[in-house]
Design a protein around this motif. Structure first.
Motif, PDB file in Angstrom:
ATOM      1  N   UNK A   1      39.644  48.433  34.020  1.00 25.85           N
ATOM      2  CA  UNK A   1      39.468  47.653  35.233  1.00 25.85           C
ATOM      3  C   UNK A   1      38.486  48.321  36.181  1.00 25.85           C
ATOM      4  N   UNK A   2      38.492  49.649  36.198  1.00 22.17           N
ATOM      5  CA  UNK A   2      37.551  50.367  37.044  1.00 22.17           C
ATOM      6  C   UNK A   2      36.114  50.146  36.604  1.00 22.17           C
ATOM      7  N   UNK A   3      35.885  50.219  35.291  1.00 21.06           N
ATOM      8  CA  UNK A   3      34.537  50.015  34.761  1.00 21.06           C
ATOM      9  C   UNK A   3      34.073  48.580  34.967  1.00 21.06           C
ATOM     10  N   UNK A   4      34.962  47.629  34.715  1.00 22.64           N
ATOM     11  CA  UNK A   4      34.582  46.220  34.843  1.00 22.64           C
ATOM     12  C   UNK A   4      34.292  45.834  36.285  1.00 22.64           C
ATOM     13  N   UNK A   5      35.090  46.344  37.220  1.00 24.29           N
ATOM     14  CA  UNK A   5      34.897  45.980  38.623  1.00 24.29           C
ATOM     15  C   UNK A   5      33.571  46.500  39.166  1.00 24.29           C
ATOM     16  N   UNK A   6      33.017  47.546  38.537  1.00 27.30           N
ATOM     17  CA  UNK A   6      31.738  48.082  38.970  1.00 27.30           C
ATOM     18  C   UNK A   6      30.577  47.186  38.528  1.00 27.30           C
ATOM     19  N   UNK A   7      30.842  46.331  37.547  1.00 25.16           N
ATOM     20  CA  UNK A   7      29.797  45.465  36.995  1.00 25.16           C
ATOM     21  C   UNK A   7      29.972  44.019  37.448  1.00 25.16           C
ATOM     22  N   UNK A   8      31.206  43.576  37.501  1.00 22.53           N
ATOM     23  CA  UNK A   8      31.500  42.178  37.815  1.00 22.53           C
ATOM     24  C   UNK A   8      31.862  42.035  39.290  1.00 22.53           C
ATOM     25  N   UNK A   9      30.900  41.635  40.073  1.00 24.10           N
ATOM     26  CA  UNK A   9      31.103  41.476  41.520  1.00 24.10           C
ATOM     27  C   UNK A   9      31.676  40.097  41.816  1.00 24.10           C
ATOM     28  N   UNK A  10      32.783  40.078  42.517  1.00 22.55           N
ATOM     29  CA  UNK A  10      33.422  38.805  42.862  1.00 22.55           C
ATOM     30  C   UNK A  10      32.758  38.188  44.091  1.00 22.55           C
ATOM     31  N   UNK A  11      32.672  36.866  44.137  1.00 20.95           N
ATOM     32  CA  UNK A  11      32.104  36.199  45.322  1.00 20.95           C
ATOM     33  C   UNK A  11      33.062  36.297  46.508  1.00 20.95           C
ATOM     34  N   UNK A  12      32.531  36.074  47.686  1.00 25.52           N
ATOM     35  CA  UNK A  12      33.329  36.162  48.911  1.00 25.52           C
ATOM     36  C   UNK A  12      34.534  35.231  48.851  1.00 25.52           C
ATOM     37  N   UNK A  13      35.669  35.725  49.355  1.00 23.90           N
ATOM     38  CA  UNK A  13      36.865  34.903  49.425  1.00 23.90           C
ATOM     39  C   UNK A  13      37.714  34.894  48.177  1.00 23.90           C
ATOM     40  N   UNK A  14      37.343  35.711  47.188  1.00 24.91           N
ATOM     41  CA  UNK A  14      38.108  35.755  45.942  1.00 24.91           C
ATOM     42  C   UNK A  14      38.424  37.200  45.586  1.00 24.91           C
ATOM     43  N   UNK A  15      39.384  37.375  44.697  1.00 23.29           N
ATOM     44  CA  UNK A  15      39.690  38.706  44.193  1.00 23.29           C
ATOM     45  C   UNK A  15      40.309  38.593  42.807  1.00 23.29           C
ATOM     46  N   UNK A  16      40.264  39.684  42.063  1.00 24.47           N
ATOM     47  CA  UNK A  16      40.826  39.683  40.719  1.00 24.47           C
ATOM     48  C   UNK A  16      42.337  39.472  40.788  1.00 24.47           C
ATOM     49  N   UNK A  17      42.867  38.781  39.793  1.00 24.87           N
ATOM     50  CA  UNK A  17      44.301  38.549  39.741  1.00 24.87           C
ATOM     51  C   UNK A  17      45.032  39.713  39.104  1.00 24.87           C
ATOM     52  N   UNK A  18      46.360  39.704  39.156  1.00 23.97           N
ATOM     53  CA  UNK A  18      47.153  40.789  38.586  1.00 23.97           C
ATOM     54  C   UNK A  18      47.149  40.738  37.061  1.00 23.97           C
ATOM     55  N   UNK A  19      47.420  41.881  36.460  1.00 18.89           N
ATOM     56  CA  UNK A  19      47.534  41.977  35.002  1.00 18.89           C
ATOM     57  C   UNK A  19      48.966  42.374  34.678  1.00 18.89           C
ATOM     58  N   UNK A  20      49.639  41.571  33.862  1.00  5.48           N
ATOM     59  CA  UNK A  20      51.032  41.826  33.528  1.00  5.48           C
ATOM     60  C   UNK A  20      51.128  42.401  32.112  1.00  5.48           C
ATOM     61  N   UNK A  21      51.369  43.700  31.995  1.00  6.60           N
ATOM     62  CA  UNK A  21      51.463  44.276  30.652  1.00  6.60           C
ATOM     63  C   UNK A  21      52.580  45.301  30.486  1.00  6.60           C
TER      64      UNK A  21
END
Length: 219
Positions: free
Chosen positions: A78-98
């Protein structure tokens, strides 16, 4: 969009419900739940407590180690992906259930009846394994949902420049390292993304209800 680990026939499958079906992202030996806890005690017939057996302690230790390994994989990807995949304003990544199933097993084995549950076979401790890249792929799904939602909002606002930016951004995913997990991405672009340029949000609006609420600008 619900992202969960599901135990099926002795295997754990990380399943993601989407607008174009169910994507299987990872397979495991089978299981996952709460913060790791220490072994519990049992109450004897005379009201005395007894320490858990070595078998219980070993089972708990194995599950806690497995939990640590999965948590580390989640944090890394998630750390690596968040550095590459920038979310647009007003949104955020959802939770991961594992981790829920592992935590549940640890909790039960650590309780007063852990020994009984293990000996009777009511609990058969099993560990999980997830394909490398599984959690980064979940973030990529959230990213696509967020940009698609932003595109729909731009169409509805009549902001042509914003629509073009969204479409270009979603097309750029095809050049990323994560696109390999989505062999149908060209289909996604043609059915949900490109029509936005013509003001057509039909496909996108059919897809978005399957996305996490946090990825949608209308929620």
């Amino acid at each position: 969009m619900k992202k969960i680990a599901v135990a099926i026939g002795g295997a754990t499958i990380l399943a993601v419900g989407g607008g174009v079906g169910l994507s299987i992202l990872a397979l495991g030996d089978a299981s996952a739940h709460s913060e790791p806890s220490t072994g519990g005690t049992e109450v004897g017939s005379q009201g005395q407590t007894s320490a858990p057996s070595q078998a219980v302690l070993d089972a708990i230790a194995e599950l806690e180690l497995n939990r640590e390994q999965i948590a580390a994989q989640v944090e890394s990807e998630l750390g690596e992906a968040s550095a590459v995949l920038s979310m647009p304003a007003g949104t955020e990544f959802g939770p991961v259930y594992v981790l829920e199933e592992i935590d549940s097993q640890i909790e039960m084995l650590s309780g007063d009846h852990g020994e009984e549950l293990l000996v009777s076979g009511a609990i058969d401790p099993v560990t999980q394994w997830f394909e490398p890249g599984s959690f980064a792929s979940l973030m990529a799904i959230d990213w696509k949902c967020a940009w698609l939602s932003t595109g729909v909002a731009a169409v509805q606002a009549g902001d042509r420049d914003a629509v073009v930016e969204v479409v270009q951004t979603l097309h750029s995913f095809a050049e990323s390292e994560y696109v390999g997990a989505f062999p149908d991405y060209d289909y996604v672009l043609s059915l949900y993304v490109d029509p936005l340029l013509d003001g057509d949000t039909t496909g996108a609006l059919q897809y978005l209800p399957s996305c996490e609420d946090s990825t949608r600008v209308d929620d």
